[in-house]
Design an enzyme around this catalytic site. Structure first.
Site, PDB file in Angstrom:
ATOM      1  N   LYS A   1       0.909  -1.251  -0.167  1.00  0.00           N
ATOM      2  CA  LYS A   1       0.086  -0.065  -0.025  1.00  0.00           C
ATOM      3  C   LYS A   1       0.931   1.280   0.028  1.00  0.00           C
ATOM      4  O   LYS A   1       0.702   2.129  -0.704  1.00  0.00           O
ATOM      5  CB  LYS A   1      -1.053  -0.050   1.259  1.00  0.00           C
ATOM      6  CG  LYS A   1      -1.480   1.246   1.475  1.00  0.00           C
ATOM      7  CD  LYS A   1      -2.269   1.247   2.923  1.00  0.00           C
ATOM      8  CE  LYS A   1      -1.775   1.378   4.146  1.00  0.00           C
ATOM      9  NZ  LYS A   1      -1.297   2.896   4.582  1.00  0.00           N
ATOM     10  N   ASN A   2       1.575   1.168   0.919  1.00  0.00           N
ATOM     11  CA  ASN A   2       2.660   2.537   1.181  1.00  0.00           C
ATOM     12  C   ASN A   2       3.530   2.689  -0.093  1.00  0.00           C
ATOM     13  O   ASN A   2       4.320   3.837  -0.153  1.00  0.00           O
ATOM     14  CB  ASN A   2       3.303   2.565   2.505  1.00  0.00           C
ATOM     15  CG  ASN A   2       2.161   2.845   3.587  1.00  0.00           C
ATOM     16  OD1 ASN A   2       1.084   2.939   3.275  1.00  0.00           O
ATOM     17  ND2 ASN A   2       2.432   2.553   4.707  1.00  0.00           N
TER      18      ASN A   2
ATOM     19  N   CYS B   1      -4.789  13.375  13.299  1.00  0.00           N
ATOM     20  CA  CYS B   1      -4.740  12.003  12.807  1.00  0.00           C
ATOM     21  C   CYS B   1      -4.723  11.054  14.272  1.00  0.00           C
ATOM     22  O   CYS B   1      -4.188  11.766  15.339  1.00  0.00           O
ATOM     23  CB  CYS B   1      -3.552  11.718  12.104  1.00  0.00           C
ATOM     24  SG  CYS B   1      -3.404   9.828  11.969  1.00  0.00           S
TER      25      CYS B   1
ATOM     26  N   ARG C   1       1.212  14.507  13.127  1.00  0.00           N
ATOM     27  CA  ARG C   1       1.584  14.460  11.876  1.00  0.00           C
ATOM     28  C   ARG C   1       1.424  15.798  11.041  1.00  0.00           C
ATOM     29  O   ARG C   1       0.772  15.862  10.053  1.00  0.00           O
ATOM     30  CB  ARG C   1       0.689  13.499  11.154  1.00  0.00           C
ATOM     31  CG  ARG C   1       0.602  12.097  12.007  1.00  0.00           C
ATOM     32  CD  ARG C   1       0.267  10.815  11.197  1.00  0.00           C
ATOM     33  NE  ARG C   1       0.959  10.345  10.171  1.00  0.00           N
ATOM     34  CZ  ARG C   1       0.192   9.619   9.226  1.00  0.00           C
ATOM     35  NH1 ARG C   1      -0.809   8.893   9.557  1.00  0.00           N
ATOM     36  NH2 ARG C   1       0.993   9.207   8.347  1.00  0.00           N
TER      37      ARG C   1
ATOM     38  N   ASP D   1       5.260   0.750  11.879  1.00  0.00           N
ATOM     39  CA  ASP D   1       3.859   0.019  11.578  1.00  0.00           C
ATOM     40  C   ASP D   1       3.769  -1.517  11.975  1.00  0.00           C
ATOM     41  O   ASP D   1       2.659  -1.968  11.564  1.00  0.00           O
ATOM     42  CB  ASP D   1       3.642   0.067   9.839  1.00  0.00           C
ATOM     43  CG  ASP D   1       3.525   1.531   9.564  1.00  0.00           C
ATOM     44  OD1 ASP D   1       3.017   2.306  10.280  1.00  0.00           O
ATOM     45  OD2 ASP D   1       3.730   1.810   8.268  1.00  0.00           O
TER      46      ASP D   1
ATOM     47  N   ARG E   1      -8.455  -0.626   4.853  1.00  0.00           N
ATOM     48  CA  ARG E   1      -7.810   0.415   4.254  1.00  0.00           C
ATOM     49  C   ARG E   1      -6.263  -0.150   3.805  1.00  0.00           C
ATOM     50  O   ARG E   1      -6.018   0.308   2.973  1.00  0.00           O
ATOM     51  CB  ARG E   1      -7.563   1.561   5.202  1.00  0.00           C
ATOM     52  CG  ARG E   1      -8.728   2.446   5.441  1.00  0.00           C
ATOM     53  CD  ARG E   1      -8.394   3.649   6.393  1.00  0.00           C
ATOM     54  NE  ARG E   1      -7.476   4.512   5.746  1.00  0.00           N
ATOM     55  CZ  ARG E   1      -7.110   5.602   6.042  1.00  0.00           C
ATOM     56  NH1 ARG E   1      -7.542   6.073   7.252  1.00  0.00           N
ATOM     57  NH2 ARG E   1      -6.104   6.584   5.585  1.00  0.00           N
TER      58      ARG E   1
HETATM   59  C1  EPZ Z   1       4.482   6.891   6.095  1.00  0.00           C
HETATM   60  O1  EPZ Z   1       3.728   8.088   6.881  1.00  0.00           O
HETATM   61  C2  EPZ Z   1       3.333   5.789   5.926  1.00  0.00           C
HETATM   62  N1  EPZ Z   1       2.428   6.273   5.253  1.00  0.00           N
HETATM   63  C3  EPZ Z   1       3.040   5.416   7.480  1.00  0.00           C
HETATM   64  O2  EPZ Z   1       2.022   4.124   7.469  1.00  0.00           O
HETATM   65  C4  EPZ Z   1       4.176   5.133   8.431  1.00  0.00           C
HETATM   66  O3  EPZ Z   1       3.924   4.868   9.680  1.00  0.00           O
HETATM   67  C5  EPZ Z   1       5.117   6.283   8.366  1.00  0.00           C
HETATM   68  O4  EPZ Z   1       5.528   6.382   7.075  1.00  0.00           O
HETATM   69  C6  EPZ Z   1       6.430   5.903   9.239  1.00  0.00           C
HETATM   70  O5  EPZ Z   1       7.186   4.849   8.755  1.00  0.00           O
HETATM   71  C7  EPZ Z   1       2.630   5.988   3.851  1.00  0.00           C
HETATM   72  O6  EPZ Z   1       3.333   5.767   3.580  1.00  0.00           O
HETATM   73  C8  EPZ Z   1       1.396   6.375   3.101  1.00  0.00           C
HETATM   74  P1  EPZ Z   1       6.662  10.393   8.226  1.00  0.00           P
HETATM   75  P2  EPZ Z   1       4.312   9.499   6.795  1.00  0.00           P
HETATM   76  O7  EPZ Z   1       6.221  11.526   7.229  1.00  0.00           O
HETATM   77  O8  EPZ Z   1       5.094   9.652   5.341  1.00  0.00           O
HETATM   78  C9  EPZ Z   1       6.960  13.791  11.405  1.00  0.00           C
HETATM   79  C10 EPZ Z   1       0.406   3.019   7.911  1.00  0.00           C
HETATM   80  O9  EPZ Z   1      -0.049   2.191   9.013  1.00  0.00           O
HETATM   81  N2  EPZ Z   1       6.753  14.791  10.383  1.00  0.00           N
HETATM   82  O10 EPZ Z   1       7.579   9.247   7.771  1.00  0.00           O
HETATM   83  O11 EPZ Z   1       3.212  10.362   6.957  1.00  0.00           O
HETATM   84  C11 EPZ Z   1       5.524  12.795  11.784  1.00  0.00           C
HETATM   85  O12 EPZ Z   1       4.763  13.413  12.284  1.00  0.00           O
HETATM   86  C12 EPZ Z   1       1.044   4.304   8.031  1.00  0.00           C
HETATM   87  O13 EPZ Z   1       0.488   2.242   6.710  1.00  0.00           O
HETATM   88  C13 EPZ Z   1       6.951  16.086  10.731  1.00  0.00           C
HETATM   89  O14 EPZ Z   1       7.233  16.327  11.833  1.00  0.00           O
HETATM   90  O15 EPZ Z   1       5.332   9.416   8.044  1.00  0.00           O
HETATM   91  C14 EPZ Z   1       6.358  11.478  12.466  1.00  0.00           C
HETATM   92  O16 EPZ Z   1       6.443  11.854  13.600  1.00  0.00           O
HETATM   93  C15 EPZ Z   1       0.550   4.911   9.239  1.00  0.00           C
HETATM   94  N3  EPZ Z   1       6.707  17.051   9.683  1.00  0.00           N
HETATM   95  C16 EPZ Z   1       7.657  11.364  11.569  1.00  0.00           C
HETATM   96  O17 EPZ Z   1       7.846  12.767  11.057  1.00  0.00           O
HETATM   97  C17 EPZ Z   1       6.543  16.632   8.349  1.00  0.00           C
HETATM   98  O18 EPZ Z   1       6.330  17.362   7.465  1.00  0.00           O
HETATM   99  C18 EPZ Z   1       7.586  10.508  10.622  1.00  0.00           C
HETATM  100  O19 EPZ Z   1       6.709  10.693   9.521  1.00  0.00           O
HETATM  101  C19 EPZ Z   1       6.361  15.208   8.208  1.00  0.00           C
HETATM  102  C20 EPZ Z   1       6.563  14.244   9.114  1.00  0.00           C
END
Ligand code: EPZ
Length: 422
Positions: free
Chosen positions: A22-23, A120, A125, A309, A401
């Site tokens: 998915k991701n 969320c 996030r 995850d 999902r």
């Molecule tokens: C991706 O989310 C995945 N989603 C998530 O999978 C996964 O948990 C996550 O990466 C971490 O591996 C998809 O790929 C669609 P991040 P993403 O940006 O990209 C902070 C699932 O269950 N951050 O790597 O949104 C954020 O808050 C899902 O399939 C900022 O502060 O995750 C988090 O603490 C849920 N500012 C950390 O970085 C930003 O602009 C990592 O988030 C962006 C992120």
């Protein structure tokens, strides 16, 4: 709303075919906005999040056709002309990954209006890293009326993006935008997840010039246009890890067909420490747990570390292990929502800040439970497989999902599991 009913206590054995990730598929679908020519994606899973992304892309002007069946199934996406550069609130609030259209729209059209994803269940996030990356490529950003308004009237230009924190989504947006920016871009502290490598490989097949995928430094030489390509989505490492834990928690043996060891190295190290056998086979990975489970600590980290995850699923496993396990969540602030639900099934878990101390119990007991996110929900299914008696998991739209044919795959290995329409 439907629910999943599980009668626990059966040891699972058999083979499960791993679906496309998915991701990986979500950002890959967004790349269709970058080219006037068709992108053919094979191995796209059938999931609610994929349908949400398809709906969003259609309103941007992407024509989406599905053909073939099974492993021959292909999603063809063509965007000859953009119909709109606005990603509306109603679509974005359904799925946060919608923000992945920001980079492609900006790169292709020089403008994008994307609704800010709201709160969320698993954490705040924010999207600040996505926005600063677009600014580093020359975009001007305003937040107005709940929308990100991004403009680059003379097009994006290559730049240096140094992320303050590793972000999968922000790296993906930066990579897609840089592919069409004028000149060279360097992305520092980039995410190294297999999904990033898959995205880079697809962009390269479309004519992008990218080096360093899988490392923390990506170098992109912008090109003026991308062309048609065909790409196969990588297998889902989180689905793989989830079914590995299903084998482990039921003392069974499951071969995960199509799984890749290199995508799950850290999780496999921890599973082995916990007493689970994980072996590569010609077709994937064989996971067995025949001698019981030992309490084993784990801390979530960006790839190649243990994935956030899989934290909830591993916690379910540890609730029935011999001894205690300390699980520490470092990626999201609020990713222990499964704890009170697991406790309703008899688990002994104490949370202190970002760590949870899980003291193994001899037996979980079935109960009605529900959770507020995808991985938390599936951890309850895993707990239900091991529990004595019946477990009903409510709010299963979360499961739909991210898990393709969950009940069918588990039932194929002997689980007593059914979807009950309500
Ligand atoms: C991706 O989310 C995945 N989603 C998530 O999978 C996964 O948990 C996550 O990466 C971490 O591996 C998809 O790929 C669609 P991040 P993403 O940006 O990209 C902070 C699932 O269950 N951050 O790597 O949104 C954020 O808050 C899902 O399939 C900022 O502060 O995750 C988090 O603490 C849920 N500012 C950390 O970085 C930003 O602009 C990592 O988030 C962006 C992120």
């Amino acid at each position: 709303m439907d629910m999943i009913r599980v009668q626990g206590g059966r040891s699972l054995s058999g083979r499960i075919g791993v679906s496309g990730a998915k991701n990986a598929a979500l950002p890959l679908m967004a790349t269709s906005l970058l080219s006037r020519e068709a992108l053919d994606l094979a191995n796209v899973p059938r999931l609610a999040d994929i349908s949400s992304m398809a709906e969003l892309l259609r309103q941007h002007g992407v024509d989406i056709q599905q053909s073939g069946d099974g492993s021959e199934r292909v999603m063809r996406m063509s965007c000859r002309d953009l119909a709109s550069t606005t990603a509306p609130y109603d679509l974005v609030r359904k799925m946060r990954a919608s923000v992945l259209v920001l980079g492609p729209l900006l790169a292709r059209a020089g403008e994008a209006r994307v609704s800010l994803p709201g709160g969320c269940a698993i954490g705040n996030r924010p999207v600040d890293l996505h926005l600063s990356a677009m600014e580093d490529l020359g975009a001007e950003i305003d937040i107005t009326g709940g929308f990100i308004e991004a403009k680059a009237s003379r097009g994006l230009r290559g730049g240096k993006i140094a992320f303050a924190q590793v972000s999968v989504g922000a790296t993906e947006n930066a990579l897609m935008a840089a592919a069409l920016a004028q000149g060279e871009s360097v992305i520092l502290n980039a995410a190294r997840e297999p999904e990033i490598v898959d995205l880079a490989n697809c962009l390269i097949a479309m004519g992008a010039k990218i080096e360093g995928a899988g490392t923390d430094t990506l170098r992109v030489q912008g090109v003026s246009a991308l062309h048609a390509a065909r790409h196969t989505v990588i297998p889902d490492r989180i689905e793989t890890g989830t079914y590995a834990m299903a084998a482990a928690i039921t003392g069974g043996a499951i071969e995960l067909v199509g799984a890749r060891e290199s995508h799950l190295t850290a999780a496999n190290v921890i599973l082995r420490k916990a007493g689970v056998t994980v072996d590569e086979t010609p077709d994937g990975l064989l996971v067995k747990a025949v001698n019981g489970l030992h309490g084993t600590d784990a801390m979530t980290e960006p790839f190649p570390g243990f994935p956030t995850d899989l934290q909830a699923q591993f916690m379910a496993l540890m609730t029935v292990a011999d001894g205690a396990a300390m699980l520490t969540e470092t990626i999201f602030e609020n990713r222990f929502m499964h704890v009170p639900e697991l406790a309703r099934m008899g688990a002994n878990i104490t949370v202190h800040g970002s760590s949870a101390l899980v003291r193994g119990v001899r037996q979980l007991r079935g109960a009605p439970v529900m959770a507020t996110d995808l991985r938390a929900s599936v951890s309850l299914v895993l707990a239900g497989l091991a529990a004595k008696g019946e477990t009903e998991v409510r709010r299963i739209y979360h499961l739909d999902r991210g898990y393709e044919r969950l009940e069918e795959k588990l039932a194929g290995c002997g689980a007593l599991i059914e979807r009950v329409p309500q």
